[in-house]
Design a protein around this motif. Structure first.
Motif, PDB file in Angstrom:
ATOM      1  N   GLN A 165       0.848  -1.184   0.000  1.00 54.24           N
ATOM      2  CA  GLN A 165       0.000   0.000   0.000  1.00 54.24           C
ATOM      3  C   GLN A 165       0.889   1.241   0.000  1.00 54.24           C
ATOM      4  O   GLN A 165       1.997   1.220   0.543  1.00 54.24           O
ATOM      5  CB  GLN A 165      -0.899   0.019   1.230  1.00 54.24           C
ATOM      6  CG  GLN A 165      -1.897  -1.115   1.295  1.00 54.24           C
ATOM      7  CD  GLN A 165      -2.700  -1.111   2.589  1.00 54.24           C
ATOM      8  OE1 GLN A 165      -2.530  -0.252   3.456  1.00 54.24           O
ATOM      9  NE2 GLN A 165      -3.583  -2.097   2.739  1.00 54.24           N
ATOM     10  N   LEU A 166       0.399   2.314  -0.608  1.00 59.18           N
ATOM     11  CA  LEU A 166       1.125   3.587  -0.614  1.00 59.18           C
ATOM     12  C   LEU A 166       0.485   4.511   0.414  1.00 59.18           C
ATOM     13  O   LEU A 166      -0.713   4.790   0.342  1.00 59.18           O
ATOM     14  CB  LEU A 166       1.084   4.216  -2.002  1.00 59.18           C
ATOM     15  CG  LEU A 166       1.824   5.551  -2.161  1.00 59.18           C
ATOM     16  CD1 LEU A 166       3.311   5.390  -1.857  1.00 59.18           C
ATOM     17  CD2 LEU A 166       1.618   6.108  -3.574  1.00 59.18           C
ATOM     18  N   TRP A 167       1.300   4.964   1.364  1.00 64.04           N
ATOM     19  CA  TRP A 167       0.828   5.825   2.446  1.00 64.04           C
ATOM     20  C   TRP A 167       1.583   7.148   2.443  1.00 64.04           C
ATOM     21  O   TRP A 167       2.681   7.251   1.890  1.00 64.04           O
ATOM     22  CB  TRP A 167       1.037   5.135   3.806  1.00 64.04           C
ATOM     23  CG  TRP A 167       0.005   4.101   4.126  1.00 64.04           C
ATOM     24  CD1 TRP A 167      -0.187   2.908   3.496  1.00 64.04           C
ATOM     25  CD2 TRP A 167      -0.979   4.185   5.159  1.00 64.04           C
ATOM     26  NE1 TRP A 167      -1.236   2.229   4.074  1.00 64.04           N
ATOM     27  CE2 TRP A 167      -1.740   2.985   5.089  1.00 64.04           C
ATOM     28  CE3 TRP A 167      -1.297   5.125   6.119  1.00 64.04           C
ATOM     29  CZ2 TRP A 167      -2.798   2.731   5.965  1.00 64.04           C
ATOM     30  CZ3 TRP A 167      -2.348   4.874   7.003  1.00 64.04           C
ATOM     31  CH2 TRP A 167      -3.086   3.693   6.908  1.00 64.04           C
ATOM     32  N   ALA A 196      -0.261  13.946  -9.235  1.00 60.69           N
ATOM     33  CA  ALA A 196       1.015  13.340  -9.596  1.00 60.69           C
ATOM     34  C   ALA A 196       0.757  11.973 -10.200  1.00 60.69           C
ATOM     35  O   ALA A 196      -0.328  11.397 -10.040  1.00 60.69           O
ATOM     36  CB  ALA A 196       1.928  13.236  -8.376  1.00 60.69           C
ATOM     37  N   ARG A 197       1.772  11.431 -10.889  1.00 60.33           N
ATOM     38  CA  ARG A 197       1.677  10.106 -11.476  1.00 60.33           C
ATOM     39  C   ARG A 197       2.434   9.109 -10.618  1.00 60.33           C
ATOM     40  O   ARG A 197       3.482   9.417 -10.041  1.00 60.33           O
ATOM     41  CB  ARG A 197       2.275  10.089 -12.894  1.00 60.33           C
ATOM     42  CG  ARG A 197       1.627  11.039 -13.864  1.00 60.33           C
ATOM     43  CD  ARG A 197       0.132  10.817 -14.011  1.00 60.33           C
ATOM     44  NE  ARG A 197      -0.227   9.492 -14.492  1.00 60.33           N
ATOM     45  CZ  ARG A 197      -0.335   9.163 -15.775  1.00 60.33           C
ATOM     46  NH1 ARG A 197      -0.084  10.066 -16.723  1.00 60.33           N
ATOM     47  NH2 ARG A 197      -0.691   7.943 -16.130  1.00 60.33           N
ATOM     48  N   LEU A 198       1.917   7.895 -10.558  1.00 63.88           N
ATOM     49  CA  LEU A 198       2.596   6.812  -9.865  1.00 63.88           C
ATOM     50  C   LEU A 198       3.785   6.349 -10.691  1.00 63.88           C
ATOM     51  O   LEU A 198       3.660   6.083 -11.888  1.00 63.88           O
ATOM     52  CB  LEU A 198       1.653   5.634  -9.648  1.00 63.88           C
ATOM     53  CG  LEU A 198       0.761   5.657  -8.413  1.00 63.88           C
ATOM     54  CD1 LEU A 198      -0.289   4.551  -8.517  1.00 63.88           C
ATOM     55  CD2 LEU A 198       1.583   5.496  -7.153  1.00 63.88           C
ATOM     56  N   GLY A 245       6.584   5.491  -6.249  1.00 60.70           N
ATOM     57  CA  GLY A 245       6.634   6.863  -5.776  1.00 60.70           C
ATOM     58  C   GLY A 245       5.700   7.729  -6.596  1.00 60.70           C
ATOM     59  O   GLY A 245       4.844   7.230  -7.340  1.00 60.70           O
ATOM     60  N   LEU A 246       5.833   9.045  -6.478  1.00 60.44           N
ATOM     61  CA  LEU A 246       4.991   9.978  -7.206  1.00 60.44           C
ATOM     62  C   LEU A 246       5.872  10.950  -7.977  1.00 60.44           C
ATOM     63  O   LEU A 246       6.838  11.485  -7.432  1.00 60.44           O
ATOM     64  CB  LEU A 246       4.064  10.733  -6.249  1.00 60.44           C
ATOM     65  CG  LEU A 246       3.027   9.878  -5.506  1.00 60.44           C
ATOM     66  CD1 LEU A 246       2.269  10.715  -4.483  1.00 60.44           C
ATOM     67  CD2 LEU A 246       2.053   9.227  -6.477  1.00 60.44           C
ATOM     68  N   THR A 247       5.543  11.180  -9.244  1.00 61.62           N
ATOM     69  CA  THR A 247       6.339  12.051 -10.102  1.00 61.62           C
ATOM     70  C   THR A 247       5.406  12.967 -10.887  1.00 61.62           C
ATOM     71  O   THR A 247       4.192  12.765 -10.955  1.00 61.62           O
ATOM     72  CB  THR A 247       7.182  11.231 -11.102  1.00 61.62           C
ATOM     73  OG1 THR A 247       6.296  10.477 -11.958  1.00 61.62           O
ATOM     74  CG2 THR A 247       8.098  10.265 -10.372  1.00 61.62           C
ATOM     75  N   GLY A 248       6.013  13.982 -11.507  1.00 61.43           N
ATOM     76  CA  GLY A 248       5.260  14.859 -12.391  1.00 61.43           C
ATOM     77  C   GLY A 248       4.178  15.658 -11.710  1.00 61.43           C
ATOM     78  O   GLY A 248       3.060  15.776 -12.226  1.00 61.43           O
ATOM     79  N   TRP A 249       4.486  16.223 -10.583  1.00 60.55           N
ATOM     80  CA  TRP A 249       3.482  16.986  -9.845  1.00 60.55           C
ATOM     81  C   TRP A 249       3.008  18.180 -10.667  1.00 60.55           C
ATOM     82  O   TRP A 249       3.806  18.899 -11.281  1.00 60.55           O
ATOM     83  CB  TRP A 249       4.056  17.464  -8.511  1.00 60.55           C
ATOM     84  CG  TRP A 249       4.130  16.372  -7.490  1.00 60.55           C
ATOM     85  CD1 TRP A 249       5.200  15.569  -7.215  1.00 60.55           C
ATOM     86  CD2 TRP A 249       3.079  15.953  -6.614  1.00 60.55           C
ATOM     87  NE1 TRP A 249       4.885  14.672  -6.229  1.00 60.55           N
ATOM     88  CE2 TRP A 249       3.597  14.883  -5.830  1.00 60.55           C
ATOM     89  CE3 TRP A 249       1.769  16.370  -6.415  1.00 60.55           C
ATOM     90  CZ2 TRP A 249       2.827  14.245  -4.860  1.00 60.55           C
ATOM     91  CZ3 TRP A 249       1.006  15.730  -5.452  1.00 60.55           C
ATOM     92  CH2 TRP A 249       1.537  14.676  -4.690  1.00 60.55           C
TER      93      TRP A 249
END
Length: 361
Positions: free
Chosen positions: A57-59, A146-148, A153-157
């Protein structure tokens, strides 16, 4: 607007439910020289945490470097990412890049996965303003996308926008001074979709405008048309604790067996000292719909408290749709020595039965 009143708090039973004691074996730091507190998962529209390709899970959680005085963490707070898998937490890093957030600090919020775009949408509190000479307690609520990444992680905010602004007819400004526990609130946006009609809501901690009391906490609300879910319209408060309590923190809603539960966290020291005062704990109201009528769970609002021997051992509870409950370890253990845990607390599980609730054994 419904009210949480002194009469409700006075009805807290001496044998009210309490959380299990947190011991030394529960205090497991998630990263070197990093303390965490308020936490939330990236959720699907129905509230369930999303699952990454590797099963984790992503928290998200507020985090800051370790300080000798734990209260200093609030002045350095940033949202960090974590993976949770198999009862283990791993630190990913800051959620947003340096210089993206409009605040001098990042405070609590919520996050959902947008299945249409495959984006993660973060709703968060910007505390202060970027570049200010000294940290202020001004609070504004924003969203961003953002993209997964393949690594989880998260990118491209992008698409940073202020969600709602304070309606002075109903909500008090946060620009006045104060300190931790006495500041005024306009923070903690929690996203919720009503399963009855698909309408999205944001619930947030706020302070009632026009109050004659220093203890004027409310649960604020905004909503949007399902066809234009990013166009939020602020509404009057859903719940008021005017005259009773200064902070109804991290309010959020869960639907269980047809009933709507509005949960929030609060601490003993933010109750009006003229009384009655309740313990630090998780509180809730229940209703048949978002519109109410709302009545206090267990007759008092208290779902469960920290144990009397460790009254500040954990805080900032969040209830998930499966009734599991996350929080962080605060001042754990008994005695006068302060021992700030600064890490995830063990999950708890609730039972709910209409307007009754407690912690499962």
């Amino acid at each position: 607007m419904s009210s949480w009143t002194a009469a409700h708090v006075a009805a807290i039973a001496p044998d009210a439910p309490t959380a299990p004691i947190i011991g030394a074996h529960d205090v497991r730091p998630v990263a070197d020289n990093l303390d965490i507190w308020d936490a939330w998962p990236v959720q699907q529209r129905d509230g369930a945490p999303i699952e990454l390709a590797n099963g984790a899970q992503l928290w998200m959680a507020l985090a800051a470097p370790h300080f000798a005085d734990p209260d200093e963490r609030h002045g350095r707070a940033r949202i960090h990412l974590f993976h949770y898998r198999g009862d283990r937490w791993s630190h990913v890093g800051p959620a947003m890049p340096d210089g993206f957030s409009p605040g001098s600090r990042e405070w609590s919020g919520s996050a959902i996965w947008d299945e249409a775009s495959d984006d993660v949408i973060l709703y968060f509190t910007a505390a202060g303003r970027r570049g200010e000479a000294a940290p202020s307690f001004e609070q504004r609520m924003f969203s961003a996308r953002a993209r997964l990444s393949e690594a989880g992680g998260l990118t491209g905010w992008q698409d940073l926008r202020e969600i709602v602004t304070i309606d002075p007819d109903h909500y008090m400004s946060t620009r006045e001074g104060g300190g931790i526990g006495t500041i005024k609130a306009f923070r903690d946006p929690a996203w919720f979709r009503d399963p009855a009609d698909g309408r999205p809501y944001l619930f947030f901690a706020a302070s009632r405008a026009g109050s004659t009391s220093a203890y004027n906490g409310v649960v604020g609300m905004a909503s949007a048309d399902p066809a234009t879910p990013d166009d939020w319209v602020i509404a009057p408060p859903l719940l008021s604790a005017d005259g009773l309590n200064n902070e109804l923190e991290r309010p959020h809603m869960v639907v269980y067996e047809g009933s709507y539960y509005l949960f929030w966290s609060t601490q003993r020291h933010v109750f009006n000292p003229d009384g009655p005062t309740g313990p630090t704990g998780l509180y809730a109201m229940v209703a048949p719909a978002v519109s109410g009528p709302w009545r206090p769970v267990n007759g008092s609002g208290l779902v469960f408290a920290n144990p009397a021997t460790a009254p500040a051992q954990s805080y900032s509870w969040m209830v998930l749709p499966d009734l599991s409950v996350t929080s962080f370890i605060d001042n754990w253990g008994d005695g006068d020595e302060r021992r700030f845990g600064g890490t995830f607390a063990p999950f708890l599980r609730l039972w709910l039965d209409g307007d009754r609730a407690g912690v499962t054994a």
